[in-house]
Design a protein around this motif. Sequence first.
Motif, PDB file in Angstrom:
ATOM      1  N   PHE A   1     -24.087  58.974 -43.612  1.00 57.02           N
ATOM      2  CA  PHE A   1     -24.984  59.563 -42.631  1.00 57.02           C
ATOM      3  C   PHE A   1     -26.149  58.626 -42.324  1.00 57.02           C
ATOM      4  CE2 PHE A   1     -23.360  63.304 -45.059  1.00 57.02           C
ATOM      5  CZ  PHE A   1     -22.624  63.879 -44.042  1.00 57.02           C
ATOM      6  N   SER A   2     -26.598  58.647 -41.084  1.00 52.18           N
ATOM      7  CA  SER A   2     -27.837  57.972 -40.716  1.00 52.18           C
ATOM      8  C   SER A   2     -29.010  58.848 -41.142  1.00 52.18           C
ATOM      9  CB  SER A   2     -27.879  57.735 -39.205  1.00 52.18           C
ATOM     10  OG  SER A   2     -27.992  58.978 -38.520  1.00 52.18           O
ATOM     11  N   THR A   3     -30.221  58.314 -41.017  1.00 53.64           N
ATOM     12  CA  THR A   3     -31.414  59.100 -41.352  1.00 53.64           C
ATOM     13  C   THR A   3     -31.484  60.374 -40.524  1.00 53.64           C
ATOM     14  OG1 THR A   3     -32.569  57.022 -41.824  1.00 53.64           O
ATOM     15  CG2 THR A   3     -33.922  58.991 -41.571  1.00 53.64           C
ATOM     16  N   ALA A   4     -31.209  60.233 -39.217  1.00 56.58           N
ATOM     17  CA  ALA A   4     -31.279  61.387 -38.319  1.00 56.58           C
ATOM     18  C   ALA A   4     -30.203  62.412 -38.651  1.00 56.58           C
ATOM     19  CB  ALA A   4     -31.148  60.930 -36.867  1.00 56.58           C
ATOM     20  N   GLN A   5     -28.991  61.937 -38.957  1.00 63.93           N
ATOM     21  CA  GLN A   5     -27.908  62.858 -39.288  1.00 63.93           C
ATOM     22  C   GLN A   5     -28.187  63.607 -40.586  1.00 63.93           C
ATOM     23  OE1 GLN A   5     -24.802  59.906 -39.272  1.00 63.93           O
ATOM     24  NE2 GLN A   5     -24.002  60.587 -37.292  1.00 63.93           N
ATOM     25  N   ALA A   6     -28.685  62.897 -41.586  1.00 65.01           N
ATOM     26  CA  ALA A   6     -29.009  63.541 -42.859  1.00 65.01           C
ATOM     27  C   ALA A   6     -30.061  64.623 -42.656  1.00 65.01           C
ATOM     28  CB  ALA A   6     -29.490  62.504 -43.870  1.00 65.01           C
TER      29      ALA A   6
ATOM     30  N   ARG B   1     -30.685  66.239 -39.888  1.00 66.95           N
ATOM     31  CA  ARG B   1     -30.111  67.342 -39.104  1.00 66.95           C
ATOM     32  C   ARG B   1     -29.295  68.282 -39.976  1.00 66.95           C
ATOM     33  NH1 ARG B   1     -27.966  64.429 -35.511  1.00 66.95           N
ATOM     34  NH2 ARG B   1     -25.760  64.469 -36.065  1.00 66.95           N
ATOM     35  N   HIS B   2     -28.645  67.726 -40.989  1.00 64.79           N
ATOM     36  CA  HIS B   2     -27.819  68.549 -41.880  1.00 64.79           C
ATOM     37  C   HIS B   2     -28.594  69.078 -43.089  1.00 64.79           C
ATOM     38  CE1 HIS B   2     -24.243  67.660 -39.613  1.00 64.79           C
ATOM     39  NE2 HIS B   2     -24.325  66.374 -39.833  1.00 64.79           N
ATOM     40  N   GLY B   3     -29.881  68.782 -43.160  1.00 62.02           N
ATOM     41  CA  GLY B   3     -30.685  69.261 -44.270  1.00 62.02           C
ATOM     42  C   GLY B   3     -30.363  68.588 -45.584  1.00 62.02           C
ATOM     43  N   ILE B   4     -29.955  67.309 -45.520  1.00 62.43           N
ATOM     44  CA  ILE B   4     -29.565  66.562 -46.715  1.00 62.43           C
ATOM     45  C   ILE B   4     -30.619  65.530 -47.063  1.00 62.43           C
ATOM     46  CG2 ILE B   4     -27.922  64.822 -47.547  1.00 62.43           C
ATOM     47  CD1 ILE B   4     -25.744  66.325 -46.040  1.00 62.43           C
ATOM     48  N   ASP B   5     -30.983  65.492 -48.330  1.00 74.29           N
ATOM     49  CA  ASP B   5     -31.872  64.451 -48.850  1.00 74.29           C
ATOM     50  C   ASP B   5     -30.976  63.356 -49.428  1.00 74.29           C
ATOM     51  OD1 ASP B   5     -33.801  62.885 -49.999  1.00 74.29           O
ATOM     52  OD2 ASP B   5     -34.286  64.284 -51.614  1.00 74.29           O
TER      53      ASP B   5
ATOM     54  N   ASP C   1     -19.316  70.921 -45.905  1.00 74.73           N
ATOM     55  CA  ASP C   1     -18.890  72.265 -46.320  1.00 74.73           C
ATOM     56  C   ASP C   1     -19.217  72.511 -47.793  1.00 74.73           C
ATOM     57  OD1 ASP C   1     -17.943  72.825 -43.811  1.00 74.73           O
ATOM     58  OD2 ASP C   1     -15.837  72.419 -44.281  1.00 74.73           O
ATOM     59  N   LEU C   2     -19.008  71.488 -48.631  1.00 71.90           N
ATOM     60  CA  LEU C   2     -19.385  71.617 -50.044  1.00 71.90           C
ATOM     61  C   LEU C   2     -20.889  71.849 -50.183  1.00 71.90           C
ATOM     62  CD1 LEU C   2     -17.248  68.782 -51.675  1.00 71.90           C
ATOM     63  CD2 LEU C   2     -17.135  71.204 -52.287  1.00 71.90           C
ATOM     64  N   SER C   3     -21.659  71.081 -49.412  1.00 71.53           N
ATOM     65  CA  SER C   3     -23.113  71.216 -49.444  1.00 71.53           C
ATOM     66  C   SER C   3     -23.546  72.624 -49.065  1.00 71.53           C
ATOM     67  CB  SER C   3     -23.752  70.196 -48.497  1.00 71.53           C
ATOM     68  OG  SER C   3     -25.140  70.392 -48.382  1.00 71.53           O
ATOM     69  N   SER C   4     -22.907  73.161 -48.029  1.00 79.14           N
ATOM     70  CA  SER C   4     -23.254  74.502 -47.558  1.00 79.14           C
ATOM     71  C   SER C   4     -22.801  75.582 -48.538  1.00 79.14           C
ATOM     72  CB  SER C   4     -22.623  74.730 -46.184  1.00 79.14           C
ATOM     73  OG  SER C   4     -22.833  76.045 -45.746  1.00 79.14           O
ATOM     74  N   GLN C   5     -21.563  75.468 -49.023  1.00 76.44           N
ATOM     75  CA  GLN C   5     -20.993  76.496 -49.887  1.00 76.44           C
ATOM     76  C   GLN C   5     -21.736  76.607 -51.216  1.00 76.44           C
ATOM     77  OE1 GLN C   5     -18.637  78.718 -49.443  1.00 76.44           O
ATOM     78  NE2 GLN C   5     -18.397  79.436 -51.549  1.00 76.44           N
ATOM     79  N   PHE C   6     -22.098  75.454 -51.790  1.00 77.35           N
ATOM     80  CA  PHE C   6     -22.686  75.456 -53.132  1.00 77.35           C
ATOM     81  C   PHE C   6     -24.191  75.171 -53.138  1.00 77.35           C
ATOM     82  CE2 PHE C   6     -18.162  74.519 -53.727  1.00 77.35           C
ATOM     83  CZ  PHE C   6     -17.827  75.474 -54.674  1.00 77.35           C
ATOM     84  N   GLY C   7     -24.806  75.090 -51.950  1.00 76.64           N
ATOM     85  CA  GLY C   7     -26.248  74.886 -51.870  1.00 76.64           C
ATOM     86  C   GLY C   7     -26.690  73.526 -52.403  1.00 76.64           C
TER      87      GLY C   7
ATOM     88  N   TYR D   1     -13.354  63.880 -44.244  1.00 74.85           N
ATOM     89  CA  TYR D   1     -14.209  63.511 -45.374  1.00 74.85           C
ATOM     90  C   TYR D   1     -15.645  63.999 -45.157  1.00 74.85           C
ATOM     91  CZ  TYR D   1     -16.759  60.443 -48.637  1.00 74.85           C
ATOM     92  OH  TYR D   1     -17.578  59.955 -49.615  1.00 74.85           O
ATOM     93  N   GLU D   2     -16.202  63.698 -44.007  1.00 74.77           N
ATOM     94  CA  GLU D   2     -17.587  64.090 -43.722  1.00 74.77           C
ATOM     95  C   GLU D   2     -17.731  65.609 -43.690  1.00 74.77           C
ATOM     96  OE1 GLU D   2     -20.563  64.006 -39.888  1.00 74.77           O
ATOM     97  OE2 GLU D   2     -19.447  62.173 -40.340  1.00 74.77           O
ATOM     98  N   SER D   3     -16.834  66.290 -42.998  1.00 71.46           N
ATOM     99  CA  SER D   3     -16.960  67.751 -42.885  1.00 71.46           C
ATOM    100  C   SER D   3     -16.736  68.431 -44.233  1.00 71.46           C
ATOM    101  CB  SER D   3     -15.971  68.295 -41.846  1.00 71.46           C
ATOM    102  OG  SER D   3     -14.632  68.039 -42.224  1.00 71.46           O
ATOM    103  N   THR D   4     -15.870  67.857 -45.081  1.00 73.45           N
ATOM    104  CA  THR D   4     -15.667  68.423 -46.412  1.00 73.45           C
ATOM    105  C   THR D   4     -16.946  68.353 -47.226  1.00 73.45           C
ATOM    106  OG1 THR D   4     -13.308  67.844 -46.411  1.00 73.45           O
ATOM    107  CG2 THR D   4     -14.332  68.246 -48.549  1.00 73.45           C
ATOM    108  N   ILE D   5     -17.652  67.233 -47.138  1.00 70.87           N
ATOM    109  CA  ILE D   5     -18.918  67.077 -47.850  1.00 70.87           C
ATOM    110  C   ILE D   5     -19.955  68.075 -47.333  1.00 70.87           C
ATOM    111  CG2 ILE D   5     -20.889  65.509 -48.133  1.00 70.87           C
ATOM    112  CD1 ILE D   5     -18.778  63.242 -48.298  1.00 70.87           C
TER     113      ILE D   5
END
Length: 272
Positions: free
Chosen positions: A72-77, A79-83, A51-57, A45-49
């Motif tokens: 995701f925790s604050t640090a994890q978000a 690290r992955h460049g997610i707001d 991958d979607l984030s990366s593939q579609f920007g 589930y997490e990796s699919t999200i």
Amino acid sequence: MSLATAIVERSKVSVPALAKPLGSIETFFRDLAPDWHSQWAWDHYESTILDLSSQFGLRRVCEIGGGRDPLFSTAQAARHGIDLIVNDIDAGELALTPAGLRTARFDIAGDLSEPDVTRGGYDLMVSRMVFEHVDDVERAWTNIHDLLAPGGVALAFFPTLWAPVFAINHILPEKLSRAIVHALYPARRDGGGDPKFPAFYDWCRGSRRQLGPMLNRAGFSDVHIQRFWGHGYFDRMPGLKQADHVFNALAAKTGWDFVTTYAYVVVRKDRV
């Protein structure tokens, strides 16, 4: 340098500058090649999200029903460049959201005039084990369409009818269903780490034929239903566990979506 060589060298420079085609959600999952068993859905589930984030920007992410247990925790978000914004209808659940994460309180199937609502403000909206508790899922998908930015994606992961284990939960009175869950999983108590909420299973199906028209009415044309079979509810019941696995393996092999146990429903809003 000859003219032919110059043309070749120029093409080598210009090709990387071309935008990579995003493709469809259907193509994304075809390349991902998920397994049929629902354990894959939980494990990936997490990796699919991501991958979607990366593939579609997709960077501005809203987790529907995240409450006390966001993905995701604050640090994890970071690290992955997610707001990341964590949504929940319940103020008590949002009060348990880990510190540092932004929250937004609104009902995904309700009135979008609440102060925390940002129409067109999310690139990706995700939910895990939420939609079975929503009593008007079609309106929820319509609202999600309004909340997504053009080109935005939504993924809902939920249990489906008519898998026998969820059909029983759906048919039984809520008090009895709650008592059974608490007997099987004593750690799950209301107010504890994983409370049980009433389940309606509105539009919780694993069939593209059933869900497609409803999702089209909600505004989506790019739709994918990733079906899963099997579950872990009988893991402590030798004999029944093996028989249930054979049943689900056969259902998956024949594509019998009437008895899927879980589904990823993934949609993308048109860019224009």
